[in-house]
Scaffold this motif. Structure first.
Motif, PDB file in Angstrom:
ATOM      1  N   HIS A  18      -7.166  -5.891   5.865  1.00 21.14           N
ATOM      2  CA  HIS A  18      -7.968  -6.860   6.097  1.00 21.14           C
ATOM      3  C   HIS A  18      -8.060  -7.932   5.196  1.00 21.14           C
ATOM      4  CE1 HIS A  18      -8.383  -4.620   9.752  1.00 21.14           C
ATOM      5  NE2 HIS A  18      -9.648  -4.934  10.065  1.00 21.14           N
ATOM      6  N   PRO A  19      -8.000  -9.335   5.420  1.00 16.68           N
ATOM      7  CA  PRO A  19      -8.272 -10.332   4.585  1.00 16.68           C
ATOM      8  C   PRO A  19      -9.542 -10.031   3.790  1.00 16.68           C
ATOM      9  CG  PRO A  19      -7.115 -11.121   6.263  1.00 16.68           C
ATOM     10  CD  PRO A  19      -7.574  -9.716   6.646  1.00 16.68           C
ATOM     11  N   SER A  20     -10.485  -9.712   4.628  1.00 21.65           N
ATOM     12  CA  SER A  20     -12.112  -9.551   4.074  1.00 21.65           C
ATOM     13  C   SER A  20     -12.004  -8.777   3.090  1.00 21.65           C
ATOM     14  CB  SER A  20     -13.046  -9.558   5.076  1.00 21.65           C
ATOM     15  OG  SER A  20     -12.498  -8.149   5.989  1.00 21.65           O
ATOM     16  N   ALA A  21     -11.254  -7.437   3.135  1.00 18.94           N
ATOM     17  CA  ALA A  21     -11.157  -6.476   2.147  1.00 18.94           C
ATOM     18  C   ALA A  21     -10.546  -6.866   0.891  1.00 18.94           C
ATOM     19  CB  ALA A  21     -10.366  -5.345   2.909  1.00 18.94           C
ATOM     20  N   MET A  22      -9.530  -7.662   0.919  1.00 18.61           N
ATOM     21  CA  MET A  22      -8.693  -8.060  -0.013  1.00 18.61           C
ATOM     22  C   MET A  22      -9.706  -9.224  -0.949  1.00 18.61           C
ATOM     23  SD  MET A  22      -4.849  -8.791   0.996  1.00 18.61           S
ATOM     24  CE  MET A  22      -4.916  -9.759   2.365  1.00 18.61           C
ATOM     25  N   GLU A  23     -10.483  -9.685  -0.274  1.00 15.73           N
ATOM     26  CA  GLU A  23     -11.666 -10.419  -0.999  1.00 15.73           C
ATOM     27  C   GLU A  23     -12.691  -9.952  -1.264  1.00 15.73           C
ATOM     28  OE1 GLU A  23     -14.650 -14.427   0.094  1.00 15.73           O
ATOM     29  OE2 GLU A  23     -13.163 -13.726   1.701  1.00 15.73           O
ATOM     30  N   LEU A  24     -13.290  -9.037  -0.958  1.00 18.83           N
ATOM     31  CA  LEU A  24     -14.573  -8.411  -1.206  1.00 18.83           C
ATOM     32  C   LEU A  24     -14.314  -7.131  -1.716  1.00 18.83           C
ATOM     33  CD1 LEU A  24     -16.514  -9.124   2.118  1.00 18.83           C
ATOM     34  CD2 LEU A  24     -16.660 -10.574  -0.018  1.00 18.83           C
ATOM     35  N   CYS A  25     -13.444  -6.410  -1.887  1.00 14.16           N
ATOM     36  CA  CYS A  25     -13.059  -5.071  -2.536  1.00 14.16           C
ATOM     37  C   CYS A  25     -11.526  -5.035  -3.174  1.00 14.16           C
ATOM     38  CB  CYS A  25     -13.642  -3.865  -1.804  1.00 14.16           C
ATOM     39  SG  CYS A  25     -13.208  -4.004  -0.040  1.00 14.16           S
ATOM     40  N   PRO A  26     -11.197  -5.876  -3.838  1.00 13.72           N
ATOM     41  CA  PRO A  26      -9.832  -5.970  -4.151  1.00 13.72           C
ATOM     42  C   PRO A  26      -9.335  -4.669  -4.979  1.00 13.72           C
ATOM     43  CG  PRO A  26     -11.167  -7.288  -5.665  1.00 13.72           C
ATOM     44  CD  PRO A  26     -12.012  -6.938  -4.537  1.00 13.72           C
ATOM     45  N   LEU A  27     -10.049  -4.019  -5.870  1.00  9.30           N
ATOM     46  CA  LEU A  27      -9.630  -2.753  -6.490  1.00  9.30           C
ATOM     47  C   LEU A  27      -9.340  -1.576  -5.627  1.00  9.30           C
ATOM     48  CD1 LEU A  27      -9.153  -1.010  -9.014  1.00  9.30           C
ATOM     49  CD2 LEU A  27     -11.717  -0.385  -9.042  1.00  9.30           C
ATOM     50  N   THR A  28     -10.111  -1.538  -4.575  1.00 11.18           N
ATOM     51  CA  THR A  28     -10.094  -0.151  -3.457  1.00 11.18           C
ATOM     52  C   THR A  28      -9.065  -0.568  -2.683  1.00 11.18           C
ATOM     53  OG1 THR A  28     -12.394   0.163  -3.628  1.00 11.18           O
ATOM     54  CG2 THR A  28     -11.155   1.080  -1.958  1.00 11.18           C
ATOM     55  N   THR A  29      -8.906  -1.811  -2.107  1.00 16.51           N
ATOM     56  CA  THR A  29      -7.811  -2.233  -1.320  1.00 16.51           C
ATOM     57  C   THR A  29      -6.244  -2.155  -2.187  1.00 16.51           C
ATOM     58  OG1 THR A  29      -9.129  -4.096  -0.413  1.00 16.51           O
ATOM     59  CG2 THR A  29      -6.750  -4.124   0.045  1.00 16.51           C
ATOM     60  N   SER A  30      -6.351  -2.641  -3.348  1.00 21.51           N
ATOM     61  CA  SER A  30      -5.107  -2.391  -4.275  1.00 21.51           C
ATOM     62  C   SER A  30      -4.785  -0.818  -4.268  1.00 21.51           C
ATOM     63  CB  SER A  30      -5.203  -2.777  -5.282  1.00 21.51           C
ATOM     64  OG  SER A  30      -4.137  -2.682  -6.224  1.00 21.51           O
ATOM     65  N   LEU A  31      -5.693   0.043  -4.726  1.00 22.70           N
ATOM     66  CA  LEU A  31      -5.411   1.415  -4.737  1.00 22.70           C
ATOM     67  C   LEU A  31      -5.087   1.951  -3.533  1.00 22.70           C
ATOM     68  CD1 LEU A  31      -8.505   2.441  -6.619  1.00 22.70           C
ATOM     69  CD2 LEU A  31      -6.310   2.481  -7.616  1.00 22.70           C
ATOM     70  N   VAL A  32      -5.564   1.755  -2.288  1.00 21.49           N
ATOM     71  CA  VAL A  32      -5.124   2.251  -1.102  1.00 21.49           C
ATOM     72  C   VAL A  32      -3.588   1.807  -0.832  1.00 21.49           C
ATOM     73  CG1 VAL A  32      -5.693   1.993   1.374  1.00 21.49           C
ATOM     74  CG2 VAL A  32      -7.481   2.656  -0.088  1.00 21.49           C
ATOM     75  N   ALA A  33      -3.491   0.550  -1.014  1.00 19.86           N
ATOM     76  CA  ALA A  33      -2.225  -0.114  -0.696  1.00 19.86           C
ATOM     77  C   ALA A  33      -0.986   0.722  -1.597  1.00 19.86           C
ATOM     78  CB  ALA A  33      -2.095  -1.503  -0.816  1.00 19.86           C
ATOM     79  N   ARG A  34      -1.360   1.320  -2.504  1.00 15.56           N
ATOM     80  CA  ARG A  34      -0.248   1.946  -3.244  1.00 15.56           C
ATOM     81  C   ARG A  34       0.028   3.266  -2.755  1.00 15.56           C
ATOM     82  NH1 ARG A  34      -2.908   0.567  -9.293  1.00 15.56           N
ATOM     83  NH2 ARG A  34      -3.309  -1.663  -8.939  1.00 15.56           N
ATOM     84  N   ILE A  35      -0.606   3.739  -1.853  1.00 15.73           N
ATOM     85  CA  ILE A  35      -0.348   5.137  -1.291  1.00 15.73           C
ATOM     86  C   ILE A  35      -0.027   5.093   0.246  1.00 15.73           C
ATOM     87  CG2 ILE A  35      -1.465   7.483  -0.704  1.00 15.73           C
ATOM     88  CD1 ILE A  35      -3.586   6.545  -2.570  1.00 15.73           C
TER      89      ILE A  35
END
Length: 308
Positions: free
Chosen positions: A123-140
């Motif tokens: 979600h765009p809001s997730a990439m903006e507000l919690c980029p670290l967690t979003t990035s970690l999840v995207a790698r799995i």
């Protein structure tokens, strides 16, 4: 004749699969409740997923079953910081427009969420507000959905089962009272969340949760793809996730995706208000109408079958 046989098999598959899902495990809905539960209508797909599951079909599985989740566990404190910041800014919340088909009923008892992704891109809001967690999840790649889920003091989720067996549920404790009164019960087996610890369970078993403490509970909530025994089953699982389950996507804020199922659910939610008013006005008339419609649908199916 061949068409009649095929239709008869299809008609029989649904009740037989529904019966299997109903009898599975130690804890069950009452028969009439199960008859109208969404898990009855998705039962054929779920029986298929369970039949070709490469992991045990038990209520809980060891977290080590999915080693790819280790980066989430290793970074739980950094993930926790983003979750706490979202909570502080009141971003972990109920759907504002009754457009969350998957979890709308949970909001009534206090449960809240902030989506990172739902069977698609972040979600765009997730990439903006919690980029670290979003990035970690995207790698799995096997993590198909993720969110922060809050269960405030006094909140409770009633007994239910989720509709799709193509995934397993992962909870990583971020904020917790670390108290046995803040717990989830899956097929009658309790688990209490602890900060920094994860748990994996099969959400198609009957389960319920409560927070009977004065402390808050926030977890990182993920749907992890169920490993399958063959390529066709794996393909079908991924196809259903991408083309069906993804349609239940719900936004955190403006600009986030809203799937077709959630769009339609918004309409059905308001239609349901009239249904509930009718039930409150006269329960007998409501029951007669409901069963009358069921019998009419059954009669229509039989009529079609006879004509064939």
């Amino acid at each position: 004749m061949a068409l009649k046989i095929i239709l008869l098999v299809i008609i029989l598959i649904f009740p037989l699969c529904g019966l299997y899902m109903h009898l599975r495990g130690k804890v069950r809905h009452k028969a009439m409740r199960q008859l109208f539960d969404h898990s009855t209508f998705t039962a054929p797909f779920n029986v298929f997923m369970l039949a070709f599951s490469r992991v045990p079909r038990t209520p809980y599985l060891p977290v080590s079953t999915f080693p790819e989740l280790a980066p989430l566990q290793d970074n739980w404190q950094a993930i926790r910081e983003e979750a706490v910041n979202l909570h502080r800014n009141m971003q972990i919340k109920a759907a504002a427009n009754n457009d969350d088909a998957g979890f709308n009923s949970f909001f009534k008892t206090g449960w809240k969420r902030f989506y990172l992704k739902w069977y698609g891109d972040a979600h765009p809001s997730a990439m903006e507000l919690c980029p670290l967690t979003t990035s970690l999840v995207a790698r799995i790649p096997t993590v198909k959905a993720a969110m922060f889920a809050e269960l405030p003091p006094g909140a409770k989720l009633n007994l239910h089962r989720d509709p799709y067996a193509g995934s397993l549920r992962y909870h990583l404790g971020l904020v917790s009272p670390n108290d046995d009164r803040c717990m989830i019960s899956v097929d009658g087996e309790p688990y209490s969340w602890r900060e920094g610890q994860g748990v994996i369970f099969d959400e198609t078993y009957m389960h319920w949760a409560q927070n009977a403490t004065e402390g808050n509970r926030i977890v990182l909530f993920c749907d992890v793809e169920r490993p399958m025994t063959n390529r066709f089953a794996q393909w079908l699982n991924r196809w259903l996730g991408k083309n069906v389950v993804a349609a239940a996507s719900s936004p955190n804020n403006d600009g986030d995706p809203r799937g077709l199922i959630s769009r339609l659910f918004k309409v059905s939610f308001y239609a349901g208000q009239y249904r509930r008013r009718f039930k409150a006005w006269n329960k007998t008339a409501y029951k007669l109408t409901k069963f009358g419609l069921m019998l009419a649908a059954l009669a229509a199916i039989i009529a079609i079958f006879v004509k064939l």
